[in-house]
Design an enzyme around this catalytic site. Structure first.
Site, short mmCIF file in Angstrom:
data_model
loop_
_atom_site.label_atom_id
_atom_site.label_comp_id
_atom_site.label_asym_id
_atom_site.label_seq_id
_atom_site.Cartn_x
_atom_site.Cartn_y
_atom_site.Cartn_z
N GLY A 88 0.78 -1.20 0.21
CA GLY A 88 0.15 0.02 0.12
C GLY A 88 0.81 1.40 -0.02
O GLY A 88 0.48 2.20 -0.58
N SER A 89 2.07 1.07 0.57
CA SER A 89 2.91 2.37 0.81
C SER A 89 3.54 2.43 -0.73
O SER A 89 3.42 3.64 -1.19
CB SER A 89 4.08 2.13 1.60
OG SER A 89 3.52 1.93 2.98
N ASP A 196 -7.58 1.27 4.01
CA ASP A 196 -8.27 0.91 5.10
C ASP A 196 -9.66 0.73 4.45
O ASP A 196 -10.46 0.89 5.72
CB ASP A 196 -8.00 1.73 6.28
CG ASP A 196 -6.63 1.83 6.73
OD1 ASP A 196 -5.85 0.80 6.32
OD2 ASP A 196 -6.16 2.51 7.35
N SER A 221 -4.10 -1.44 0.00
CA SER A 221 -3.06 -2.28 0.63
C SER A 221 -3.49 -3.73 0.89
O SER A 221 -4.79 -4.12 1.22
CB SER A 221 -2.68 -1.88 1.90
OG SER A 221 -1.83 -2.80 2.78
N HIS A 226 -5.52 -5.86 6.52
CA HIS A 226 -6.34 -5.21 5.67
C HIS A 226 -7.42 -6.11 5.27
O HIS A 226 -7.73 -7.41 5.74
CB HIS A 226 -5.76 -4.56 4.43
CG HIS A 226 -4.76 -3.61 5.08
ND1 HIS A 226 -5.20 -2.27 4.71
CD2 HIS A 226 -3.62 -3.61 5.53
CE1 HIS A 226 -4.24 -1.64 5.49
NE2 HIS A 226 -3.22 -2.18 5.83
N ASN A 294 11.03 -0.30 -9.51
CA ASN A 294 10.53 -1.75 -9.72
C ASN A 294 9.55 -2.22 -8.60
O ASN A 294 10.15 -2.65 -7.53
CB ASN A 294 11.33 -2.76 -10.03
CG ASN A 294 10.75 -3.98 -10.32
OD1 ASN A 294 9.53 -4.24 -10.09
ND2 ASN A 294 11.64 -5.28 -10.48
#
Ligand SMILES: Cc1ncc(COP(=O)(O)O)c(C=O)c1O
Length: 453
Positions: A88-89, A196, A221, A226, A294
């Site tokens: 998710g980041s 979320d 994410s 999650h 990547n």
């Protein structure tokens, strides 16, 4: 000797048997003081069978499962473009960096430009803004929605503002109606960190739409707590063709070529184009239109994701049911606890149940959290609470550079000092929910009895 098909069949059969034996051994019993986690993977033999299938295939990098997942996930969300990535980041990084692409001309975000966000949330919603040299502008939140306070938006706006990038807090949608209109009025990008809130809905333009699909870009994410998981994983989605092209390029090394792994010459012009100042006909596979990364996933992750997608509707319903169950039974304690409320015009797909402790409750957030943890109920903070107070901000805070804040963020500080949350994930049984409710009630009764002495 058995052939590979026969062996594969046997392996799959054994995999299913293994899953059922393990599940039996792992089942949770609250009477044996086993910990009630705030979240966890919920899966059955299908996830492990898919994973086993992908590992026997041994393609390893993004492949057929990734393609299938991206297609099905886009269909679920009803979006034109969806790309998986490794977290998710990373999805947030891709979403933000896409907005810095020169292909966006005067709408691109440049270093020094401002991006409106909140400090009460997860750090990697904000990190890409700072890493790029743009300036996060922190706006306060409203309680008990714990989302951006739209009445503060005009105060945050300057000629440098280029975007709004925020999360739907614990599944509760932020005021998309107002925010989208405001962004359109001021020609700003809107990025929805939907990590979320997968499955949350918002009523806008006369219809219910899934969060993450209403702004310009949405992110997900698939980290285990999650709504659904791949172990590690994420996704970026958009209906904007140009943004999609940029996101794909950034995810895949910055390349101009869009061939899937293992495929050549999708564009049919592999050796037949003029790119930058390269010699004419330079191999398109190695032409770079962005400074990229990547961030691809492996097909093993996608294989798990495909099986999880089949359960997503059930996951969402279970989260909503569990949240309602907690809310109804904790309601009598709203004299001392601030209980969460869904935002207007929304149907949240909850990530957690956020509880605030009132100023005059007679006990503190830390008191109730200690009690619950001692009684085997796992609790969580609202992530960073107030991100500006963290060590990563020391230098910027001390020098008062690199960010701005609007007002004194009173509610953000309430989230940091007086709130915590417990889980509503689909693995929660009624017994577990009842146990959590009983613990909270017990604590409040003891605290109030002591207070009245
Ligand atoms: C709102 C929000 N955004 C982003 C992330 C980052 O996701 P990941 O852990 O997959 O990097 C999280 C993580 O839990 C999150 O809660």
């Amino acid at each position: 000797m058995k052939n590979s098909d026969q062996l594969r069949l046997e392996i799959m059969q054994l995999t299913k048997e293994y899953y059922h034996a393990k599940k039996h051994e792992d089942s949770i019993d609250v009477n044996r003081n086993q910990r009630i986690h705030y979240a966890g993977r919920v899966y059955d033999d299908n996830e492990i069978v898919n994973l086993m299938d992908a590992s026997l295939e041994f393609w390893l990098t993004s492949g057929k499962y990734t393609k299938q997942f991206e297609k099905q996930f886009a269909r679920f969300l009803n979006v034109k473009h969806c790309y998986t990535c490794n977290s998710g980041s990373s999805a947030n990084l891709l979403a933000f960096m896409a907005l810095t692409s020169p292909l966006l001309k005067e709408k691109r975000i440049l270093p020094g430009d401002e991006v409106i966000t909140v400090a009460a949330g997860f750090p990697t919603t904000v990190a890409p803004i700072i890493q790029y040299g743009a300036v996060p502008v922190f706006v306060d939140i409203t309680i008990p929605q714990y989302n951006i306070d739209c009445t503060q938006l005009d105060k945050a706006l300057t000629h440098k503002t280029k975007a709004v990038m925020i999360a739907h807090t614990l599944g509760n949608p932020f005021n998309l109606g107002e925010l989208k209109q405001w962004c359109q009025k001021h020609r700003l990008w809107l990025v929805e960190d939907n990590c979320d809130a997968l499955g949350s809905e918002y009523y806008i333009d006369g219809e219910w739409k899934l969060t993450g699909t209403i702004g310009d870009i949405g992110t997900s994410s698939f980290y285990p707590p999650h709504h659904m998981t791949m172990g590690e994983g994420g996704a970026v989605y958009t209906n904007n063709h140009l943004l999609a092209k940029i996101i794909l390029s950034l995810r895949d090394w910055g390349r101009d070529c869009y061939c899937p792994s293992g495929i050549d010459n999708t564009c049919c012009n592999r050796f037949n184009g003029q790119h930058g100042q390269l010699p004419f006909g330079y191999d398109h596979k190695y032409v770079y239109s962005h400074f990229g990364y990547n961030l691809k996933i492996t097909d093993l992750q996608a294989a798990i994701g495909c099986a999880q997608l089949d359960k997503l509707e059930y996951f969402i319903k279970a989260r909503i049911d569990n949240w309602n169950y907690l809310k109804n039974r904790l309601d009598p304690m709203s004299n001392v606890l601030v209980l969460p409320e869904p935002s207007e015009n929304s149907k949240p797909s909850w990530f957690g149940f956020l509880i605030g402790v009132k100023e005059d409750a007679g006990f503190t957030r830390d008191d109730i959290v200690s009690y619950l943890e001692e009684h085997h109920v796992q609790t969580r903070m609202l992530f960073a609470g107030n991100l500006i107070m963290h060590p990563c901000f020391d230098e910027m805070r001390n020098e008062q550079t690199g960010y701005r804040q609007i007002g004194n963020l009173v509610n953000t500080n309430f989230a940091m000092n007086q709130s915590f949350w417990v889980g509503v994930y689909p693995g929660m049984t009624q017994e577990m929910l009842d146990y959590m409710i009983a613990c909270i009630k017990q604590f409040v009764n003891i605290a109030m009895a002591e207070d009245s002495l």
